[in-house]
Enzyme design. Structure first.
Site, mmCIF file in Angstrom:
data_model
loop_
_atom_site.group_PDB
_atom_site.id
_atom_site.type_symbol
_atom_site.label_atom_id
_atom_site.label_comp_id
_atom_site.label_asym_id
_atom_site.label_seq_id
_atom_site.Cartn_x
_atom_site.Cartn_y
_atom_site.Cartn_z
ATOM 1 N N HIS A 1 -13.145 -1.180 14.432
ATOM 2 C CA HIS A 1 -13.269 -0.285 15.589
ATOM 3 C C HIS A 1 -13.775 1.088 15.172
ATOM 4 C CE1 HIS A 1 -11.032 -3.054 18.299
ATOM 5 N NE2 HIS A 1 -10.615 -3.484 17.120
ATOM 6 N N GLU B 1 0.842 -1.189 0.000
ATOM 7 C CA GLU B 1 0.000 0.000 0.000
ATOM 8 C C GLU B 1 0.880 1.242 0.000
ATOM 9 O OE1 GLU B 1 -3.701 0.726 2.545
ATOM 10 O OE2 GLU B 1 -2.314 2.225 3.349
ATOM 11 N N ALA C 1 -9.343 10.733 3.165
ATOM 12 C CA ALA C 1 -10.690 10.898 3.707
ATOM 13 C C ALA C 1 -11.387 12.056 2.997
ATOM 14 C CB ALA C 1 -10.605 11.153 5.207
HETATM 15 P P1 FAD Z 1 -18.538 -1.075 4.797
HETATM 16 O O1 FAD Z 1 -18.208 -2.444 4.325
HETATM 17 O O2 FAD Z 1 -19.592 -0.344 4.068
HETATM 18 O O3 FAD Z 1 -18.929 -1.168 6.324
HETATM 19 C C1 FAD Z 1 -19.262 0.002 7.078
HETATM 20 C C2 FAD Z 1 -20.082 -0.402 8.310
HETATM 21 O O4 FAD Z 1 -21.360 -0.872 7.901
HETATM 22 C C3 FAD Z 1 -19.438 -1.545 9.084
HETATM 23 O O5 FAD Z 1 -19.676 -1.365 10.460
HETATM 24 C C4 FAD Z 1 -20.154 -2.757 8.578
HETATM 25 O O6 FAD Z 1 -20.148 -3.806 9.510
HETATM 26 C C5 FAD Z 1 -21.558 -2.209 8.309
HETATM 27 N N1 FAD Z 1 -22.191 -2.931 7.178
HETATM 28 C C6 FAD Z 1 -22.096 -2.623 5.861
HETATM 29 N N2 FAD Z 1 -22.832 -3.497 5.127
HETATM 30 C C7 FAD Z 1 -23.364 -4.368 6.011
HETATM 31 C C8 FAD Z 1 -24.215 -5.513 5.887
HETATM 32 N N3 FAD Z 1 -24.693 -5.903 4.697
HETATM 33 N N4 FAD Z 1 -24.567 -6.195 7.010
HETATM 34 C C9 FAD Z 1 -24.128 -5.800 8.219
HETATM 35 N N5 FAD Z 1 -23.324 -4.716 8.417
HETATM 36 C C10 FAD Z 1 -22.973 -4.013 7.326
HETATM 37 N N6 FAD Z 1 -10.262 4.814 4.255
HETATM 38 C C11 FAD Z 1 -10.071 5.888 3.453
HETATM 39 O O7 FAD Z 1 -10.672 6.954 3.688
HETATM 40 N N7 FAD Z 1 -9.224 5.831 2.376
HETATM 41 C C12 FAD Z 1 -8.546 4.702 2.048
HETATM 42 O O8 FAD Z 1 -7.797 4.680 1.050
HETATM 43 C C13 FAD Z 1 -8.712 3.542 2.874
HETATM 44 N N8 FAD Z 1 -8.080 2.372 2.587
HETATM 45 C C14 FAD Z 1 -8.319 1.261 3.362
HETATM 46 C C15 FAD Z 1 -7.701 0.037 2.990
HETATM 47 C C16 FAD Z 1 -7.941 -1.107 3.761
HETATM 48 C C17 FAD Z 1 -7.282 -2.418 3.344
HETATM 49 C C18 FAD Z 1 -8.784 -1.046 4.904
HETATM 50 C C19 FAD Z 1 -9.011 -2.269 5.743
HETATM 51 C C20 FAD Z 1 -9.388 0.152 5.266
HETATM 52 C C21 FAD Z 1 -9.184 1.313 4.504
HETATM 53 N N9 FAD Z 1 -9.809 2.533 4.804
HETATM 54 C C22 FAD Z 1 -9.610 3.645 3.993
HETATM 55 C C23 FAD Z 1 -10.661 2.660 5.997
HETATM 56 C C24 FAD Z 1 -12.176 2.344 5.704
HETATM 57 O O9 FAD Z 1 -12.679 3.275 4.809
HETATM 58 C C25 FAD Z 1 -12.890 2.399 7.025
HETATM 59 O O10 FAD Z 1 -12.430 1.345 7.836
HETATM 60 C C26 FAD Z 1 -14.409 2.431 7.023
HETATM 61 O O11 FAD Z 1 -14.813 2.620 8.369
HETATM 62 C C27 FAD Z 1 -15.115 1.143 6.600
HETATM 63 O O12 FAD Z 1 -15.078 0.975 5.285
HETATM 64 P P2 FAD Z 1 -15.688 -0.379 4.633
HETATM 65 O O13 FAD Z 1 -15.316 -0.295 3.226
HETATM 66 O O14 FAD Z 1 -15.305 -1.568 5.392
HETATM 67 O O15 FAD Z 1 -17.261 -0.105 4.834
#
Ligand code: FAD
Length: 345
Positions: A185, A33, A67
């Site tokens: 978290h 990354e 963000a």
């Molecule tokens: P989602 O999968 O949409 O989940 C968000 C919340 O909704 C979670 O609590 C989830 O449990 C809940 N949820 C969603 N769908 C369902 C469902 N069908 N059933 C039950 N619960 C559901 N952030 C940035 O701003 N820029 C980046 O470039 C970036 N890169 C990242 C790269 C990696 C590998 C990781 C692990 C994280 C990264 N993040 C980044 C952080 C990420 O955007 C945050 O962690 C954000 O809070 C969650 O994103 P998500 O895509 O998992 O969201």
């Protein structure tokens, strides 16, 4: 150059010769990354890192998206440069924060027009001055919806252009998503909720997942087992940070909410000097890499923080650098023991 005459990158990191596949095609995947340079002065150093990482032939490099889309321009510039000037396969991160569906569509079209074929679809976190997640009124609620939108945009392009349809057959669109070994978290999500979310992202068309950082192989392996029980079949690549810098670990803990074990701080804190601390951190990270690979992980995704020294030392220690940088010293005996790897999922 023979193995016995090659110096290791960091003295004291010589490792035992292992039955680890050495070519890019039969070893576990490796990927990195990167984030866009924070200012123009940081660009040359980032590029030196890119070139050093290219030497180990990673399967892909992912480029973060700040963000609220703060880095929309710089993310695109870096992805474009990676495509044009390197052999690397970039994955562009995308988030839904503060952006309408129409704006996201434009951003995706721009990337596709540049030749980008891989995305990491994320919901993103709320801006720092906002405690709860609120979607843009015309935007998307979840990463799953973003995966669906990416698939729709691609289908539309293929339907309206026979040339795009052929290109899509040659280089299919690939969509990755995030997974969370200890639950997310940042959203207050439990592991069970995040497994449900991962299943929804798979059903929306995700091809594979990359995990948040973690420090215990059992966190990753437990989450993968739970995900498999729930019906998740896509590969889940563990995301790993080289644990060499205590200040960085504190920052990562603050940003992600993932607790760093005290034993790791103790290990680094009791080092004699900086080099010893680096070696100790690399060895702990090599153990973590070996733990997840032994448990069946398909590869490792390394968080570089735009620096190459630690991640390359980690790959060398885990015999994953394909001999690109240094060969292990066959004469010096085992210091870090890697075992033959079972097949991956
Ligand atoms: P989602 O999968 O949409 O989940 C968000 C919340 O909704 C979670 O609590 C989830 O449990 C809940 N949820 C969603 N769908 C369902 C469902 N069908 N059933 C039950 N619960 C559901 N952030 C940035 O701003 N820029 C980046 O470039 C970036 N890169 C990242 C790269 C990696 C590998 C990781 C692990 C994280 C990264 N993040 C980044 C952080 C990420 O955007 C945050 O962690 C954000 O809070 C969650 O994103 P998500 O895509 O998992 O969201």
């Amino acid at each position: 150059m023979s193995a016995a005459t090659v110096e290791p990158r960091t003295p004291g990191l010589h490792v035992a010769a292992a039955a680890r596949p050495q070519t890019a095609n039969d070893r576990p995947t490796i990927s990195f990354e990167l984030f866009p340079p924070r200012n123009p002065a940081a660009a040359p150093r980032l590029w030196a890192t890119v070139q050093a990482l290219e030497a180990v032939h990673p399967d892909f490099v992912s480029v973060t998206y700040g963000a609220s889309g703060k880095t929309r321009v710089t993310t695109r510039q870096l992805v474009r440069r990676l495509l044009r000037e390197t052999t690397l396969n970039p994955i562009a991160h995308l988030t839904c924060v503060g952006t309408s569906r129409e704006e996201i569509t434009t951003i995706v079209e721009e990337f596709l027009d540049e030749g980008v074929r891989s995305f990491l679809a994320l919901r993103g976190d709320p801006p720092v001055d906002q405690s709860d997640w609120v979607a843009h009124p015309d935007g998307l609620q979840t990463a799953g919806e973003l995966v669906e939108l990416l698939r729709q945009i691609e289908a539309q392009r293929c339907a309206t252009s026979p040339s795009q349809a052929v290109r899509a057959r040659v280089r299919p669109l690939s969509v990755a998503v995030a997974a969370f070994p200890r639950g997310n978290h940042a959203t207050g999500g439990t592991r069970a909720q995040d497994v449900a979310s991962l299943l929804a992202k798979q059903e929306a068309g995700a091809d594979f997942a990359i995990t948040q950082v973690f420090f215990d192989a059992d966190d990753y392996l437990g989450m993968v087992a739970e995900a498999r029980d729930a019906g998740v079949t896509i590969p889940i690549i563990p995301g790993i940070i080289p644990s060499t810098d205590p200040a960085r670990l504190v920052r990562v803990q603050e940003l992600t909410g993932v607790p760093v074990p005290e034993r790791l701080f103790d290990l680094l804190g009791s080092a004699d000097d900086e080099l010893d601390r680096h070696r100790r951190g690399i060895r702990a990270s090599v153990d973590l890499v070996n733990g997840v690979l032994d448990g069946g992980a398909p590869g490792v995704h390394l968080y570089t923080f735009n620096q190459h020294h630690a991640v390359l030392d980690l790959l060398e220690g885990a015999h994953l650098d394909g001999g690109a940088r240094t060969a292990p010293d066959l004469a010096s005996g085992p210091q870090i023991t890697a075992t033959a790897r079972p097949s991956r999922d």
